[in-house]
Design a protein around this motif. Structure first.
Motif, PDB file in Angstrom:
ATOM      1  N   GLU A  54      -4.233   3.321   3.191  1.00  0.00           N
ATOM      2  CA  GLU A  54      -4.820   2.817   1.948  1.00  0.00           C
ATOM      3  C   GLU A  54      -5.594   1.514   2.169  1.00  0.00           C
ATOM      4  O   GLU A  54      -6.726   1.357   1.680  1.00  0.00           O
ATOM      5  CB  GLU A  54      -3.742   2.612   0.891  1.00  0.00           C
ATOM      6  N   LEU A  55      -5.023   0.589   2.927  1.00  0.00           N
ATOM      7  CA  LEU A  55      -5.703  -0.690   3.137  1.00  0.00           C
ATOM      8  C   LEU A  55      -6.908  -0.573   4.060  1.00  0.00           C
ATOM      9  O   LEU A  55      -7.780  -1.444   4.050  1.00  0.00           O
ATOM     10  CB  LEU A  55      -4.725  -1.716   3.703  1.00  0.00           C
ATOM     11  N   SER A  56      -6.967   0.491   4.862  1.00  0.00           N
ATOM     12  CA  SER A  56      -8.101   0.658   5.771  1.00  0.00           C
ATOM     13  C   SER A  56      -9.402   0.914   5.021  1.00  0.00           C
ATOM     14  O   SER A  56     -10.486   0.814   5.591  1.00  0.00           O
ATOM     15  CB  SER A  56      -7.839   1.805   6.748  1.00  0.00           C
ATOM     16  N   LYS A  57      -9.298   1.233   3.732  1.00  0.00           N
ATOM     17  CA  LYS A  57     -10.497   1.462   2.916  1.00  0.00           C
ATOM     18  C   LYS A  57     -11.166   0.151   2.523  1.00  0.00           C
ATOM     19  O   LYS A  57     -12.294   0.155   2.025  1.00  0.00           O
ATOM     20  CB  LYS A  57     -10.117   2.240   1.656  1.00  0.00           C
ATOM     21  N   PHE A  58     -10.476  -0.979   2.741  1.00  0.00           N
ATOM     22  CA  PHE A  58     -11.001  -2.278   2.334  1.00  0.00           C
ATOM     23  C   PHE A  58     -11.511  -3.041   3.555  1.00  0.00           C
ATOM     24  O   PHE A  58     -10.852  -3.085   4.593  1.00  0.00           O
ATOM     25  CB  PHE A  58      -9.916  -3.104   1.633  1.00  0.00           C
ATOM     26  N   ASP A  59     -12.671  -3.672   3.409  1.00  0.00           N
ATOM     27  CA  ASP A  59     -13.144  -4.586   4.447  1.00  0.00           C
ATOM     28  C   ASP A  59     -12.590  -5.972   4.166  1.00  0.00           C
ATOM     29  O   ASP A  59     -11.743  -6.151   3.283  1.00  0.00           O
ATOM     30  CB  ASP A  59     -14.673  -4.580   4.517  1.00  0.00           C
ATOM     31  N   ALA A 101      -8.948  -2.416  -8.721  1.00  0.00           N
ATOM     32  CA  ALA A 101     -10.086  -2.599  -9.626  1.00  0.00           C
ATOM     33  C   ALA A 101     -10.778  -3.932  -9.386  1.00  0.00           C
ATOM     34  O   ALA A 101     -11.952  -4.114  -9.730  1.00  0.00           O
ATOM     35  CB  ALA A 101      -9.627  -2.502 -11.082  1.00  0.00           C
ATOM     36  N   THR A 102     -10.051  -4.884  -8.767  1.00  0.00           N
ATOM     37  CA  THR A 102     -10.647  -6.192  -8.495  1.00  0.00           C
ATOM     38  C   THR A 102     -11.537  -6.155  -7.263  1.00  0.00           C
ATOM     39  O   THR A 102     -12.274  -7.098  -7.003  1.00  0.00           O
ATOM     40  CB  THR A 102      -9.549  -7.249  -8.278  1.00  0.00           C
ATOM     41  N   SER A 103     -11.427  -5.076  -6.495  1.00  0.00           N
ATOM     42  CA  SER A 103     -12.217  -4.979  -5.279  1.00  0.00           C
ATOM     43  C   SER A 103     -13.497  -4.192  -5.552  1.00  0.00           C
ATOM     44  O   SER A 103     -13.891  -3.964  -6.689  1.00  0.00           O
ATOM     45  CB  SER A 103     -11.390  -4.305  -4.172  1.00  0.00           C
ATOM     46  N   SER A 104     -14.169  -3.780  -4.504  1.00  0.00           N
ATOM     47  CA  SER A 104     -15.438  -3.083  -4.647  1.00  0.00           C
ATOM     48  C   SER A 104     -15.662  -2.206  -3.428  1.00  0.00           C
ATOM     49  O   SER A 104     -14.850  -2.193  -2.496  1.00  0.00           O
ATOM     50  CB  SER A 104     -16.584  -4.085  -4.794  1.00  0.00           C
ATOM     51  N   GLU A 105     -16.754  -1.482  -3.427  1.00  0.00           N
ATOM     52  CA  GLU A 105     -17.077  -0.677  -2.266  1.00  0.00           C
ATOM     53  C   GLU A 105     -17.281  -1.586  -1.054  1.00  0.00           C
ATOM     54  O   GLU A 105     -17.894  -2.642  -1.159  1.00  0.00           O
ATOM     55  CB  GLU A 105     -18.349   0.134  -2.519  1.00  0.00           C
ATOM     56  N   PRO A 106     -16.741  -1.200   0.112  1.00  0.00           N
ATOM     57  CA  PRO A 106     -16.870  -2.063   1.290  1.00  0.00           C
ATOM     58  C   PRO A 106     -18.328  -2.244   1.712  1.00  0.00           C
ATOM     59  O   PRO A 106     -19.133  -1.317   1.616  1.00  0.00           O
ATOM     60  CB  PRO A 106     -16.067  -1.318   2.359  1.00  0.00           C
ATOM     61  N   VAL A 107     -18.641  -3.440   2.151  1.00  0.00           N
ATOM     62  CA  VAL A 107     -19.986  -3.707   2.676  1.00  0.00           C
ATOM     63  C   VAL A 107     -20.006  -3.526   4.191  1.00  0.00           C
ATOM     64  O   VAL A 107     -21.077  -3.467   4.806  1.00  0.00           O
ATOM     65  CB  VAL A 107     -20.457  -5.130   2.303  1.00  0.00           C
ATOM     66  N   VAL A 108     -18.811  -3.459   4.804  1.00  0.00           N
ATOM     67  CA  VAL A 108     -18.681  -3.207   6.236  1.00  0.00           C
ATOM     68  C   VAL A 108     -17.729  -2.029   6.421  1.00  0.00           C
ATOM     69  O   VAL A 108     -16.654  -1.995   5.825  1.00  0.00           O
ATOM     70  CB  VAL A 108     -18.132  -4.435   6.988  1.00  0.00           C
ATOM     71  N   THR A 109     -18.120  -1.060   7.227  1.00  0.00           N
ATOM     72  CA  THR A 109     -17.258   0.087   7.506  1.00  0.00           C
ATOM     73  C   THR A 109     -17.022   0.196   9.002  1.00  0.00           C
ATOM     74  O   THR A 109     -17.893  -0.124   9.816  1.00  0.00           O
ATOM     75  CB  THR A 109     -17.881   1.401   6.999  1.00  0.00           C
ATOM     76  N   LEU A 110     -15.829   0.633   9.349  1.00  0.00           N
ATOM     77  CA  LEU A 110     -15.446   0.811  10.749  1.00  0.00           C
ATOM     78  C   LEU A 110     -15.698   2.272  11.120  1.00  0.00           C
ATOM     79  O   LEU A 110     -15.058   3.178  10.577  1.00  0.00           O
ATOM     80  CB  LEU A 110     -13.980   0.449  10.935  1.00  0.00           C
ATOM     81  N   SER A 132       0.850  -1.191   0.000  1.00  0.00           N
ATOM     82  CA  SER A 132       0.000   0.000   0.000  1.00  0.00           C
ATOM     83  C   SER A 132       0.884   1.238   0.000  1.00  0.00           C
ATOM     84  O   SER A 132       2.027   1.206   0.452  1.00  0.00           O
ATOM     85  CB  SER A 132      -0.922   0.004   1.213  1.00  0.00           C
ATOM     86  N   SER A 133       0.332   2.319  -0.480  1.00  0.00           N
ATOM     87  CA  SER A 133       1.118   3.550  -0.607  1.00  0.00           C
ATOM     88  C   SER A 133       1.379   4.210   0.738  1.00  0.00           C
ATOM     89  O   SER A 133       2.368   4.924   0.905  1.00  0.00           O
ATOM     90  CB  SER A 133       0.398   4.533  -1.531  1.00  0.00           C
ATOM     91  N   ASP A 134       0.485   3.989   1.710  1.00  0.00           N
ATOM     92  CA  ASP A 134       0.654   4.567   3.041  1.00  0.00           C
ATOM     93  C   ASP A 134      -0.089   3.717   4.058  1.00  0.00           C
ATOM     94  O   ASP A 134      -0.595   2.634   3.740  1.00  0.00           O
ATOM     95  CB  ASP A 134       0.161   6.022   3.079  1.00  0.00           C
TER      96      ASP A 134
END
Length: 260
Positions: A92-97, A214-223, A87-89
């Motif tokens: 970045e990964l915190s955007k993914f569930d 691009a292989t991912s999608s909008e998270p269905v779970v958010t913190l 990840s760049s910082d």
């Protein structure tokens, strides 16, 4: 036999935790990091299978540049090569569930044609226990969780699962398969000096998280927020004979307080 092991770098268990300004995660400044415990046991299982049957162990890790230290530790213990989803910082990964992270991992290993994929049961930081199971679904592979032991057979694998209340289950699975590993059944090895030297020359393929996004999608779970647990002092009386009380005390010091 090609085995892929997903490992995660997490804050040390005894790290002093503070909530960051956003209130959505911890302040990572001055925090020490280590390999996630159950992932370390997954790596140990993979290395034992390699020693018994030959093949290749590939470690897979998603994280910022600092995760490279944990990757090198895995290589020093005996893994053959690694894939770093960098990840760049820190954010970045915190955007993914869990679903998003599993999609990143699946995209990174789709061409590896692995015989076995191992993950830890859950991470010590988020503790969701979902990524390995979702990864199996995305790859359309059979899977089993809470694995304590793996044996290779002529037709595939025989595994031992830990259930509740001291019960266990034996299962047979074909390969390729995905397994999530429970902690504590094996003794973890240390990296040798020779292993540390060899790790410096082993291949680490770096893939940008942004390239796989691009292989991912909008998270269905958010913190939405994290909070430190409320500290409360309690007293517990250990009953039974002196020997029983001593055994109970040792168990609590070992598994709850982790002081021994």
């Amino acid at each position: 036999m090609k085995i892929i092991v997903a490992i995660k770098q997490v804050p040390e268990r005894d790290a002093r935790i503070r909530i960051d300004a956003s209130g959505k995660w911890i302040d990572l400044q001055d925090v020490e990091f280590a390999m996630n415990e159950s992932d370390a046991y997954a790596l140990e299982e993979a290395l034992q299978l390699k020693e018994a049957h030959g093949g290749e162990v590939v470690v897979l890790s998603a994280g910022p540049e600092r995760a490279g230290k944990t990757i090198r530790e895995a290589l020093a213990k005996g893994a053959d090569r690694a894939i770093h989803l960098q990840s760049s910082d820190e954010t970045e990964l915190s955007k993914f569930d869990a679903l998003g992270v599993a999609r990143l991992l699946a995209a990174a290993i789709k061409d590896e044609q692995a015989d076995l994929i191992l993950t830890g049961l859950q991470s010590d930081d988020l503790g969701l226990g979902q990524t390995g199971v979702i990864l199996a679904e995305l790859l359309a592979l059979p899977h089993a969780t809470l694995i304590l032991k793996i044996e290779k057979t002529d037709s595939g694998l025989k595994v031992l699962r830990e259930l509740e209340d001291g019960w266990f289950q034996h299962l047979e699975l074909p390969t390729p398969a995905v397994l999530t590993i429970q902690s504590g059944n094996s003794k973890l090895r240390y990296a040798t000096l020779m292993g540390i030297k060899k790790a410096k020359t082993k291949e680490v393929k770096t893939v940008s998280v942004a390239d796989l996004a691009a292989t991912s999608s909008e998270p269905v779970v958010t913190l939405e927020a994290v909070k430190l647990p409320h500290k409360q002092r309690t007293t517990q009386i250990l009953g039974g004979t002196p020997a029983e009380a001593a055994a109970a005390l040792v168990e609590k010091l070992q598994f709850e307080v982790r002081a021994i």
